[in-house]
Design a protein around this motif. Structure first.
Motif, PDB file in Angstrom:
ATOM      1  N   TYR A   1      53.468  53.300  42.016  1.00 57.51           N
ATOM      2  CA  TYR A   1      52.119  53.797  42.104  1.00 57.51           C
ATOM      3  C   TYR A   1      51.299  53.312  40.911  1.00 57.51           C
ATOM      4  N   LEU A   2      51.824  53.512  39.695  1.00 64.35           N
ATOM      5  CA  LEU A   2      51.068  53.113  38.504  1.00 64.35           C
ATOM      6  C   LEU A   2      50.865  51.602  38.458  1.00 64.35           C
ATOM      7  N   ASP A   3      51.897  50.849  38.802  1.00 66.91           N
ATOM      8  CA  ASP A   3      51.772  49.389  38.770  1.00 66.91           C
ATOM      9  C   ASP A   3      50.750  48.910  39.799  1.00 66.91           C
ATOM     10  N   LYS A   4      50.777  49.492  40.981  1.00 66.78           N
ATOM     11  CA  LYS A   4      49.841  49.095  42.038  1.00 66.78           C
ATOM     12  C   LYS A   4      48.397  49.343  41.610  1.00 66.78           C
ATOM     13  N   HIS A   5      48.164  50.366  40.820  1.00 65.72           N
ATOM     14  CA  HIS A   5      46.802  50.747  40.454  1.00 65.72           C
ATOM     15  C   HIS A   5      46.364  50.215  39.088  1.00 65.72           C
ATOM     16  N   ARG A   6      47.076  49.239  38.572  1.00 65.34           N
ATOM     17  CA  ARG A   6      46.658  48.600  37.318  1.00 65.34           C
ATOM     18  C   ARG A   6      45.460  47.677  37.530  1.00 65.34           C
ATOM     19  N   LEU A   7      45.302  47.149  38.736  1.00 68.38           N
ATOM     20  CA  LEU A   7      44.198  46.230  39.033  1.00 68.38           C
ATOM     21  C   LEU A   7      42.879  46.993  39.037  1.00 68.38           C
ATOM     22  N   GLN A   8      41.923  46.504  38.243  1.00 67.79           N
ATOM     23  CA  GLN A   8      40.608  47.122  38.119  1.00 67.79           C
ATOM     24  C   GLN A   8      39.616  46.467  39.072  1.00 67.79           C
ATOM     25  N   PRO A   9      38.515  47.162  39.387  1.00 66.67           N
ATOM     26  CA  PRO A   9      37.520  46.588  40.296  1.00 66.67           C
ATOM     27  C   PRO A   9      36.972  45.234  39.844  1.00 66.67           C
ATOM     28  N   ASP A  10      36.971  44.985  38.528  1.00 64.85           N
ATOM     29  CA  ASP A  10      36.444  43.709  38.030  1.00 64.85           C
ATOM     30  C   ASP A  10      37.482  42.585  38.048  1.00 64.85           C
ATOM     31  N   GLY A  11      38.680  42.866  38.563  1.00 61.36           N
ATOM     32  CA  GLY A  11      39.722  41.848  38.680  1.00 61.36           C
ATOM     33  C   GLY A  11      40.681  41.796  37.505  1.00 61.36           C
ATOM     34  N   THR A  12      40.414  42.544  36.429  1.00 63.46           N
ATOM     35  CA  THR A  12      41.326  42.587  35.293  1.00 63.46           C
ATOM     36  C   THR A  12      42.400  43.641  35.537  1.00 63.46           C
ATOM     37  N   TYR A  13      43.447  43.577  34.721  1.00 67.74           N
ATOM     38  CA  TYR A  13      44.546  44.528  34.839  1.00 67.74           C
ATOM     39  C   TYR A  13      44.622  45.422  33.607  1.00 67.74           C
ATOM     40  N   ARG A  14      44.909  46.708  33.834  1.00 67.89           N
ATOM     41  CA  ARG A  14      45.219  47.610  32.729  1.00 67.89           C
ATOM     42  C   ARG A  14      46.588  47.229  32.190  1.00 67.89           C
ATOM     43  N   ASP A  15      46.829  47.516  30.898  1.00 72.90           N
ATOM     44  CA  ASP A  15      48.181  47.377  30.367  1.00 72.90           C
ATOM     45  C   ASP A  15      49.107  48.293  31.150  1.00 72.90           C
ATOM     46  N   PHE A  16      50.358  47.888  31.311  1.00 77.84           N
ATOM     47  CA  PHE A  16      51.311  48.670  32.095  1.00 77.84           C
ATOM     48  C   PHE A  16      51.464  50.090  31.544  1.00 77.84           C
ATOM     49  N   ASP A  17      51.447  50.223  30.218  1.00 79.82           N
ATOM     50  CA  ASP A  17      51.653  51.545  29.616  1.00 79.82           C
ATOM     51  C   ASP A  17      50.342  52.179  29.140  1.00 79.82           C
ATOM     52  N   ASN A  18      49.239  51.774  29.739  1.00 77.74           N
ATOM     53  CA  ASN A  18      47.927  52.287  29.364  1.00 77.74           C
ATOM     54  C   ASN A  18      47.854  53.812  29.443  1.00 77.74           C
ATOM     55  N   TRP A  19      48.572  54.405  30.392  1.00 74.62           N
ATOM     56  CA  TRP A  19      48.540  55.855  30.575  1.00 74.62           C
ATOM     57  C   TRP A  19      49.044  56.601  29.346  1.00 74.62           C
ATOM     58  N   LYS A  20      49.848  55.937  28.512  1.00 73.97           N
ATOM     59  CA  LYS A  20      50.395  56.590  27.323  1.00 73.97           C
ATOM     60  C   LYS A  20      49.325  56.896  26.276  1.00 73.97           C
ATOM     61  N   LYS A  21      48.157  56.251  26.392  1.00 71.47           N
ATOM     62  CA  LYS A  21      47.061  56.523  25.458  1.00 71.47           C
ATOM     63  C   LYS A  21      46.459  57.900  25.703  1.00 71.47           C
ATOM     64  N   GLY A  22      46.767  58.487  26.844  1.00 67.99           N
ATOM     65  CA  GLY A  22      46.247  59.805  27.193  1.00 67.99           C
ATOM     66  C   GLY A  22      45.070  59.691  28.143  1.00 67.99           C
ATOM     67  N   LEU A  23      44.922  60.705  28.946  1.00 65.60           N
ATOM     68  CA  LEU A  23      43.835  60.764  29.910  1.00 65.60           C
ATOM     69  C   LEU A  23      43.178  62.131  29.799  1.00 65.60           C
ATOM     70  N   PRO A  24      41.867  62.173  29.675  1.00 60.92           N
ATOM     71  CA  PRO A  24      41.171  63.463  29.565  1.00 60.92           C
ATOM     72  C   PRO A  24      41.297  64.273  30.857  1.00 60.92           C
ATOM     73  N   ASN A  25      41.354  65.588  30.701  1.00 60.85           N
ATOM     74  CA  ASN A  25      41.485  66.457  31.863  1.00 60.85           C
ATOM     75  C   ASN A  25      40.362  66.280  32.872  1.00 60.85           C
ATOM     76  N   ASP A  26      39.129  66.058  32.408  1.00 57.30           N
ATOM     77  CA  ASP A  26      38.028  65.932  33.362  1.00 57.30           C
ATOM     78  C   ASP A  26      38.195  64.693  34.244  1.00 57.30           C
ATOM     79  N   GLU A  27      38.695  63.597  33.675  1.00 55.02           N
ATOM     80  CA  GLU A  27      38.957  62.398  34.479  1.00 55.02           C
ATOM     81  C   GLU A  27      40.103  62.646  35.456  1.00 55.02           C
ATOM     82  N   CYS A  28      41.136  63.327  34.976  1.00 52.00           N
ATOM     83  CA  CYS A  28      42.277  63.627  35.848  1.00 52.00           C
ATOM     84  C   CYS A  28      41.867  64.548  36.986  1.00 52.00           C
ATOM     85  N   LEU A  29      41.028  65.529  36.686  1.00 46.77           N
ATOM     86  CA  LEU A  29      40.600  66.460  37.717  1.00 46.77           C
ATOM     87  C   LEU A  29      39.773  65.746  38.786  1.00 46.77           C
ATOM     88  N   SER A  30      38.882  64.856  38.376  1.00 45.02           N
ATOM     89  CA  SER A  30      38.103  64.084  39.348  1.00 45.02           C
ATOM     90  C   SER A  30      39.016  63.221  40.212  1.00 45.02           C
TER      91      SER A  30
END
Length: 82
Positions: free
Chosen positions: A1-30
């Motif tokens: 799931y995480l690997d599949k969703h690394r691709l961004q709308p602009d065609g770039t990729y998130r780092d594989f472990d980007n989620w480790k930087k933390g995600l704010p609750n408001d973004e997670c809730l949305s």
């Protein structure tokens, strides 16, 4: 799931472990809300899609689970820091 969703709308990729930087609750809730509605639609026979294309039930449920676990993790971290 995480690997599949690394691709961004602009065609770039998130780092594989980007989620480790933390995600704010408001973004997670949305995100959790969007995935919940995908689950609801799919369970009621509708099709749904996101910026990656058509969404299947497994991907939608993984999105719900990931965001719920991330919010729980953030709550636990905040309690440990208090």
């Amino acid at each position: 799931y995480l690997d599949k969703h690394r691709l961004q709308p602009d065609g770039t990729y998130r780092d594989f472990d980007n989620w480790k930087k933390g995600l704010p609750n408001d973004e997670c809730l949305s995100s959790l809300g969007r995935h919940y509605w995908d689950v609801w639609l799919l369970m009621h026979g509708y099709e749904t899609s996101d910026n990656h294309g058509p969404v299947d039930i497994r991907s939608a449920l993984c999105g719900v689970i990931f965001n719920a676990i991330t919010i729980l993790h953030n709550i636990e971290d905040a309690e440990l820091e208090a």
